[in-house]
Design a protein around this motif. Structure first.
Motif, short mmCIF file in Angstrom:
data_model
loop_
_atom_site.label_atom_id
_atom_site.label_comp_id
_atom_site.label_asym_id
_atom_site.label_seq_id
_atom_site.Cartn_x
_atom_site.Cartn_y
_atom_site.Cartn_z
N SER A 234 0.84 -1.20 0.00
CA SER A 234 0.00 0.00 0.00
C SER A 234 0.87 1.25 0.00
CB SER A 234 -0.87 0.02 1.26
OG SER A 234 -0.04 0.14 2.42
N ALA A 235 0.24 2.39 -0.25
CA ALA A 235 0.96 3.67 -0.22
C ALA A 235 1.53 3.93 1.17
CB ALA A 235 0.00 4.80 -0.62
N GLU A 239 5.49 4.50 2.08
CA GLU A 239 5.93 5.70 2.82
C GLU A 239 6.80 5.31 4.01
OE1 GLU A 239 6.70 9.42 3.53
OE2 GLU A 239 5.35 8.92 1.89
N LEU A 274 1.01 3.69 -7.60
CA LEU A 274 1.79 3.61 -6.35
C LEU A 274 3.27 3.87 -6.61
CD1 LEU A 274 0.09 0.54 -4.62
CD2 LEU A 274 0.12 2.90 -3.77
N GLN A 277 4.63 7.33 -6.42
CA GLN A 277 4.80 7.89 -5.07
C GLN A 277 6.01 7.30 -4.35
OE1 GLN A 277 0.99 7.34 -2.95
NE2 GLN A 277 0.05 7.01 -4.96
N CYS A 278 6.76 6.45 -5.04
CA CYS A 278 7.82 5.67 -4.38
C CYS A 278 9.18 6.02 -4.98
CB CYS A 278 7.52 4.18 -4.56
SG CYS A 278 8.79 3.11 -3.90
#
Length: 316
Positions: A234-235, A239, A274, A277-278
């Motif tokens: 998951s996001a 994170e 996803l 965002q990584c």
């Protein structure tokens, strides 16, 4: 503040070494080493920008290139998007056309050079292969050993010893044997309690999502010279992995799998979202195999991780 879009290249020679350049002292992050490249102009394709910059900086033209990783990084004075491609063939003889010093270095030697902070994941991506082999559960130690031997013979460079149903003592004994097999050939990643870390100094560690949630706030459990990875789904977990400073992640499950039939697949579209965002090299896992590597690259992944897909391909 508008994010500056930069195209950069991990350029590999025939011998596998990587070309790096030193930034001029009067530039942003001057004096540090970097992967060659430059700014993408408004409306310009990244591949076109990269070819233009490499011709200007090094007097070469890439002939074989593919996406490697995208990094979004915020410095105090500017925000950048590093669009990094791996170049494995080019025409011309590279030289510092702008007077910049160059160096051809091995993957391991990259760790001895000082790069801008945003480049840390690029160094990791440059050192990691496109495939991450994970051993299947529920098979005997002797079969695991012969399977790892076969995988090494076929060029596996990154192997995770996953045996969740083994007794601790049995797993630890097997880890010693497999660590010996991998020495000088592949990077072994182990799973288990962090109390074991000191007993396997040559191995990297792959954290479960549960461990990631438990330990992320404490930062890395060992120095940066040793590989640290985490399982993410998951996001939020991605994170936490970035917060902890892990070197790479697996993102799963992309598709339905026999190993975890109860898990809801992400699908390719959500996995792609996803990955934006990584800022870490990420292996896609779950219902993917060697045939999916190109597709994984195109959505920003390092490559694919596999259990049965790679294990059966290794003749075991």
């Amino acid at each position: 503040m508008k994010r500056v879009h930069v195209a950069a290249a991990v350029i590999r020679g025939i011998d596998g070494r990587i070309l790096i350049a030193r930034r001029p002292q009067d530039k942003h992050q001057g004096g540090l080493w970097e992967f060659p490249g430059g700014k993408v102009e408004e409306g310009e394709a990244v591949s076109v920008a990269l070819a233009r910059e490499l011709e200007e900086e090094l007097a070469i033209r890439p002939t074989v290139a593919r996406p490697l990783i995208q990094i979004r990084h915020d410095y105090p004075d500017k925000q950048v998007l590093l669009d990094v491609w791996e170049v494995t063939a080019f025409t011309g003889e590279p030289h510092g056309a702008e007077g910049q010093p160059l160096a051809w270095v091995s993957e391991r030697q990259l760790l001895g050079y000082e790069f801008p902070a945003a480049n840390k994941p690029i160094v990791a991506a440059a050192r990691l292969p496109e495939r991450y082999l994970i051993t299947p559960d529920g098979i005997e130690s002797a079969d695991l050993l012969s399977g790892v031997r076969a995988a090494l013979a076929q060029g596996a460079r990154l192997i995770q010893l996953r045996a969740p149903n083994m007794f601790d003592a049995q797993y630890r004994d097997l880890a010693v044997d497999i660590q010996g097999l991998c020495a000088g050939k592949a990077q072994l990643m182990l799973k288990g309690p962090l109390e074991w870390l000191g007993d396997f100094p040559a191995a990297g560690w792959h954290l479960t999502a549960e461990q990631l949630r438990k330990y992320a706030a404490h930062g890395r459990p060992f120095p940066e010279q040793r590989w640290l990875a985490a399982s993410c789904h998951s996001a939020e977990e991605l994170e936490l992995a970035m917060q902890m400073g892990v070197d790479f992640v697996t993102l799963s499950p992309v598709q339905a799998t026999a190993t975890h039939p109860e898990a809801q697949p992400l699908g390719w579209e959500a996995a792609s979202e996803l990955l934006t965002q990584c800022n870490l090299p990420a292996y896609l896992l779950g219902g993917v195999g060697p045939a999916d590597i190109e597709r994984a690259w195109q959505i920003g992944a390092q490559g694919v991780a596999g259990i049965r897909a790679f294990w059966s391909a290794n003749g075991s």
